[in-house]
Enzyme design. Structure first.
Site, short mmCIF file in Angstrom:
data_model
loop_
_atom_site.label_atom_id
_atom_site.label_comp_id
_atom_site.label_asym_id
_atom_site.label_seq_id
_atom_site.Cartn_x
_atom_site.Cartn_y
_atom_site.Cartn_z
CE1 TYR A 158 -18.18 -20.18 -9.36
CE2 TYR A 158 -17.25 -18.89 -11.15
CZ TYR A 158 -17.51 -20.12 -10.57
OH TYR A 158 -17.09 -21.28 -11.19
CB THR A 193 -21.28 -29.65 -13.67
OG1 THR A 193 -21.44 -28.29 -13.25
CG2 THR A 193 -19.96 -29.83 -14.38
N1 LIG Z 1 -19.46 -26.04 -14.28
C1 LIG Z 1 -18.84 -24.97 -14.75
O1 LIG Z 1 -19.25 -24.38 -15.77
C2 LIG Z 1 -17.58 -24.48 -14.10
C3 LIG Z 1 -16.79 -23.56 -14.80
C4 LIG Z 1 -15.62 -23.09 -14.21
C5 LIG Z 1 -15.27 -23.51 -12.94
N2 LIG Z 1 -16.08 -24.40 -12.28
C6 LIG Z 1 -15.65 -24.78 -10.95
O2 LIG Z 1 -15.50 -26.17 -10.89
C7 LIG Z 1 -15.70 -26.62 -9.55
C8 LIG Z 1 -16.68 -27.78 -9.56
O3 LIG Z 1 -17.92 -27.33 -10.03
P1 LIG Z 1 -18.97 -28.27 -10.78
O4 LIG Z 1 -19.43 -27.50 -11.96
O5 LIG Z 1 -18.43 -29.62 -10.95
O6 LIG Z 1 -20.16 -28.22 -9.72
P2 LIG Z 1 -20.99 -29.37 -8.98
O7 LIG Z 1 -22.07 -28.64 -8.27
O8 LIG Z 1 -21.36 -30.46 -9.94
O9 LIG Z 1 -19.94 -29.98 -7.94
C9 LIG Z 1 -19.46 -29.25 -6.86
C10 LIG Z 1 -19.25 -30.18 -5.69
O10 LIG Z 1 -18.68 -29.42 -4.62
C11 LIG Z 1 -19.34 -29.81 -3.43
N3 LIG Z 1 -19.26 -28.73 -2.45
C12 LIG Z 1 -19.91 -27.54 -2.48
N4 LIG Z 1 -19.63 -26.84 -1.39
C13 LIG Z 1 -18.80 -27.58 -0.64
C14 LIG Z 1 -18.18 -27.40 0.61
N5 LIG Z 1 -18.38 -26.29 1.35
N6 LIG Z 1 -17.37 -28.37 1.08
C15 LIG Z 1 -17.18 -29.52 0.37
N7 LIG Z 1 -17.74 -29.75 -0.82
C16 LIG Z 1 -18.56 -28.80 -1.31
C17 LIG Z 1 -20.78 -30.10 -3.84
O11 LIG Z 1 -21.44 -30.91 -2.87
C18 LIG Z 1 -20.57 -30.79 -5.17
O12 LIG Z 1 -20.44 -32.19 -5.02
C19 LIG Z 1 -16.19 -25.40 -8.77
O13 LIG Z 1 -15.11 -24.82 -8.07
C20 LIG Z 1 -16.66 -24.46 -9.86
O14 LIG Z 1 -16.60 -23.12 -9.47
C21 LIG Z 1 -17.22 -24.90 -12.82
#
Ligand SMILES: NC(=O)c1ccc[n+]([C@@H]2O[C@H](COP(=O)([O-])OP(=O)(O)OC[C@H]3O[C@@H](n4cnc5c(N)ncnc54)[C@H](O)[C@@H]3O)[C@@H](O)[C@H]2O)c1
Length: 252
Positions: A158, A193
């Protein structure tokens, strides 16, 4: 909600059926943009569509795996066919991957995280650039993380993917500024999330909250405001940059 004045714009959001992506899709829709939500599962896509349509904009869904280049190419063609053009791309889909140190990380897990969180952003960014070149304008926002700047024990794939997204963003931005396309990355701190709340217990979440100056996790809506600003003309001189939205995490 703040209105970022995106009437007549078209936005696509990958991973738009949950968490940060859904909050971005909703704020962009509230601001007047038509929305294409790209995600993996029909049920979640349909639920997200119902929510977005309440804002009175067009909303389409695409079942797409961002790690599959052909699936991305097809989804972009369908999006343009149905919504006419593309102005905003939020390349947000991502997974956490298993918690293992580098010495023990399985190759298949490594490849899965890199394929979705890094290669998937590249495929989506490339199709967005091709679509936006024909308009002579556009804004691409790639979802990185604070872990695109610093490391976190147990998440080497990651951390590597997110560092890569920050670099990929800068490279593409300087190459395509002349095409009228702005490209930036966003670095959330830990956000409530399913990606976080479903894999960490309360004690771990509390300990992580203490690593942020504000002593709490963020909300998806707090990330969405930065994304909507980057999508809007208010950020017209902003490109090739990384923007944290992290409650002070990176200051330590
Ligand atoms: N939540 C956190 O703390 C956080 C922090 C920094 C960055 N992020 C980043 O934010 C983004 C969203 O994460 P989130 O926390 O909302 O997670 P989440 O799990 O709530 O949402 C992620 C979404 O991406 C979809 N997804 C996963 N793999 C996929 C694929 N191969 N093709 C299409 N869709 C796909 C999932 O079905 C889901 O709906 C990610 O890139 C994550 O790395 C999250």
């Amino acid at each position: 909600m703040i209105n970022y004045q995106l009437e007549s714009k078209v936005a696509m959001v990958t991973g738009g059926a949950s968490g940060i992506g859904l909050a971005c899709a909703e704020l962009l829709a509230f601001s007047g943009a038509d929305i294409a939500i790209w995600d993996l599962h029909d049920d979640a896509l349909e639920a997200a569509k119902q929510r977005i349509q309440k804002h009175g904009v067009k909303c389409i869904t695409q079942k797409v795996d961002v790690s599959d280049q052909q699936s991305v190419i097809k989804a972009m063609a369908d999006t343009i066919k149905q919504l006419g053009h593309l102005d905003i791309a939020v390349n947000n889909a991502g997974i956490g991957g298993p918690f293992e140190k580098s010495g023990d990380y399985k190759a298949e897990d490594w490849l899965n995280v890199i394929n979705i969180n890094f290669n998937g952003v590249f495929y989506c960014q490339q199709e967005a650039i091709k679509a936006m070149r024909t308009n002579g304008s556009g804004s691409i926002i790639n979802m990185a993380s604070i872990l695109g700047q610093v490391a976190f024990e147990g998440a080497p794939a990651y951390v590597s993917a997110k560092h890569g997204v920050v670099g990929m963003t800068k490279a593409a931005a300087i190459e395509h500024a002349a095409d009228g396309i702005r490209i930036n990355s966003v670095g959330p701190g830990f956000i409530h999330t399913p990606l976080v709340d479903q894999v960490m217990d309360d004690a771990t979440l509390n300990a992580i909250a203490q690593k942020h100056a504000m002593k709490r996790l963020g909300t998806p809506e707090e990330v969405a405001h930065l994304v909507a600003w980057l999508a809007s003309d208010a950020s017209s001189f902003v490109t090739a940059s990384y923007y944290p939205v992290d409650g002070g995490y990176l200051a330590y």
